[in-house]
Design an enzyme around this catalytic site. Sequence first.
Site, PDB file in Angstrom:
ATOM      1  N   THR A  15       0.700  -1.205   0.058  1.00 15.52           N
ATOM      2  CA  THR A  15       0.105   0.082  -0.116  1.00 15.52           C
ATOM      3  C   THR A  15       0.798   1.262   0.032  1.00 15.52           C
ATOM      4  O   THR A  15       0.373   2.335  -0.317  1.00 15.52           O
ATOM      5  CB  THR A  15      -0.976   0.101   1.278  1.00 15.52           C
ATOM      6  OG1 THR A  15       0.017  -0.207   2.479  1.00 15.52           O
ATOM      7  CG2 THR A  15      -2.120  -0.964   1.120  1.00 15.52           C
ATOM      8  N   GLU A  16       2.157   1.367   0.318  1.00 18.23           N
ATOM      9  CA  GLU A  16       2.809   2.319   0.388  1.00 18.23           C
ATOM     10  C   GLU A  16       4.379   2.270   0.136  1.00 18.23           C
ATOM     11  O   GLU A  16       5.469   2.646   0.780  1.00 18.23           O
ATOM     12  CB  GLU A  16       2.949   3.119   1.888  1.00 18.23           C
ATOM     13  CG  GLU A  16       1.476   3.265   2.537  1.00 18.23           C
ATOM     14  CD  GLU A  16       1.587   3.858   3.907  1.00 18.23           C
ATOM     15  OE1 GLU A  16       2.513   4.434   4.281  1.00 18.23           O
ATOM     16  OE2 GLU A  16       0.372   3.697   4.565  1.00 18.23           O
ATOM     17  N   LEU A  17       4.569   1.494  -1.105  1.00 14.38           N
ATOM     18  CA  LEU A  17       6.257   0.803  -1.445  1.00 14.38           C
ATOM     19  C   LEU A  17       6.812   2.222  -1.645  1.00 14.38           C
ATOM     20  O   LEU A  17       6.557   3.223  -2.559  1.00 14.38           O
ATOM     21  CB  LEU A  17       5.821   0.178  -2.614  1.00 14.38           C
ATOM     22  CG  LEU A  17       7.057  -0.398  -3.357  1.00 14.38           C
ATOM     23  CD1 LEU A  17       7.842  -1.254  -2.268  1.00 14.38           C
ATOM     24  CD2 LEU A  17       6.876  -1.150  -4.457  1.00 14.38           C
TER      25      LEU A  17
END
Length: 776
Positions: A651-653
């Site tokens: 979700t927040e790479l």
Amino acid sequence: MARPTSMAETNSPFSALSVVLLSLLLPFLGSALTAGGSILSPFPREYQSKYGGVAAAVGANNIILNPRFEDGLKNWSAKGCRVELHESMADGKIVPQLGKLFVSATDRTETWNGIEQELTGRVQREVAYEVTAIARIYGNVTAATLQLTLWVQEQDRREEYISIASLQVTDKDWVQLQGEFLLNGFPSRVIIYFEGPPAGTDILINSLIVQHAAKMPSSARPVFQDPPFDVNVIENSNLDDGTTAGWFALGNCLLTVERGSPYVLPPMARDSLGPHESLSSQYMRVTNRTESWMGPAQIVTDKLRVYLTYQVSAWVRISHGGTTGPQFVNAALGVDGQWINGGEVEVNDGNWHEIGGSFRLEKQPSNAMVYVQGPASGVDLMVAGLQIFAVNRKARFSYLRKQADKIRKRDVVLKFSGSGLSNSSVSVKQTQNSFPLGSCITRTSLDNENFVKFLTDNFNWAVFENEMKWSWTEPQQGTFNYKEADEMLDFCKTHNLKVRGHCIFWEMEYAIQSWVRSLNESSLTNAVENRLYNLLTRYKGKFDHYDVNNEMLHGSFYQGRLGYDIRAHMFRTAHQLDPLAALFVNDYHIEDGSDVGSTPEKYIKQVLDLREQGAQIGGIGVQGHIEVPVGSIVSSAFDKLGTLGLPVWITELDVSSANEFIRAEDLEVMLREAFAHPAVEGVVLWGFWELYMSRKNAHLVNANGKINQAGKRFLSLKKEWLSQANGGINEQGEFKFRGFHGTYVVEIVSSSSQRISKTFIIDKGNSPLVVPVDLM
């Protein structure tokens, strides 16, 4: 541009030990540290030489007027307080770090009070600026957070507050604040100012420099001569001769060899190394441990190479010796006096446990030691089969390509009807892969037309960095701000971007606005209910996902204040208010083995507990703020999370390295592992544009719009994941191929040169997809 919003530093119980270990490392590692000079100074020599010399050298590029107050308070203004000029303060105890003068912002009654300077007309759009200030505090507190903020008013009167730098400062020494910023719109006014400490605390400023950011030299591609992939750098790892040759005890503990450990490699090492000879079943037992850092150690200085990715793996076990409660075991490296986390695991029984992690060195070490530590004094530590080896990423990528072909492709039969089929040619081209790829965006970033083009060309999902958070939409109780979120939603709708809602709540106390923290239990309960109702009724049906309560493995504000059921209640209520949205848990360090507080096993338990309480969980969010990704470790986490039967999303790479080629390779690891794993159903990057990311050296596109090596690798992977096929129609009137899921265009050219095109979609499925094509 904004402060980090969902990434916290590793809360390892072992990082604090590094200070203690410095004195212990010196006898083994030599004089790697010095006690004086620039190392202990708050101002390194390069700063002193750059900014401490001739004032004219700074002024040539600095857009701040009167930056060291040689002209008194000219060009400076007070922001809600009073500003005074000083040669010294506190009976001469406070004197300038640079030059002869400094200023104080005094009589402050609000945290936003401070000193400011207008930059209107002197700051250019789409130019990166670097900012350096020398500051401290004085007054009623000994330490406080000092912020440097840019206030921007656009032509349409819209206001933005851009956080440039934030640092804990004290009343003891001058410190250096550093940051960067980038403007995109055509502002009518720009003001830079200092703020943050509590009312009654003076802000002291000695210097402020704002100048064009130095152009970073191009990264050199690391060259590996005969890299020793899959070769263990640990001597006598298997203890075949029954001795501890090559090892030494860190501290006054004792090392002995015993038999009874597993014969096989730990699973994550086995996934990387493939078929491997059996272990000896002999292990080191560490006894007489009087400190938690005591354990087996080995010097590996000459065996490590820069820029190679090393995987760490071992079996570990403990014997409690009367101590109760879980024990933490850490495989670590001491490299030139710094602690590097090689992986950690929580142990609460007498079984063998796998410990796994990774590291990378970006400069050749003078001294390096590996050691295993962690359990409390009096607890025996057992270690077997310790492996540290360079990972062969190219071999892993080859395997992942085959895996992706299995799960992301489908056999297709184009079945033609009509005349003249035998001499017709067929060309099939995929126009879009259906695998969700998204990016974090901010309202400010949408003012940059080049940012928007890269976003809309390359992503089909988006998430808002801050603009949906409660601290943004209701900064003061009863004062609501949905303007930016509304505008961003409209933008996403216009550009056919699906949107993740991040986040309804956030369990980390530091991320919660002060008015919420100050509420009593009854008022907080009402505020939570109002937040759920206001947000989810306003945006019902507009967000495809919601992160309901961010980082519940690491924070506990709401649960601590409102009880065990509050988390499940948040999920239940959110589902009632917006039943079509998939509700996610979302947390960090799940996938890298570096945090005993957020293992896949603990994440799974949390989800199962929430389900038992009636929470309608629709997905598992793995944030992906990762340091040195190793495919087998990441994949192992996905395997475990996949047992829940829920979609897993990164979700927040973001991945970070000053070397663009290393950054590109780390990004490729994460994208390939996700794309090749059946449990993973989407990836969202935590930004892609320099200075619009909370993490430094993580960008794919430089501030000037140039696509760097990481961005090129990203685009190359996107191109690889588009299928094409060409050929003729067979005797059965068919054309067969295998392609990635997504949207296609097929063009048929008949013998008479007539061209016919048809669009079709390959969706998921195990059986061949038959697509009728009528040529009549």
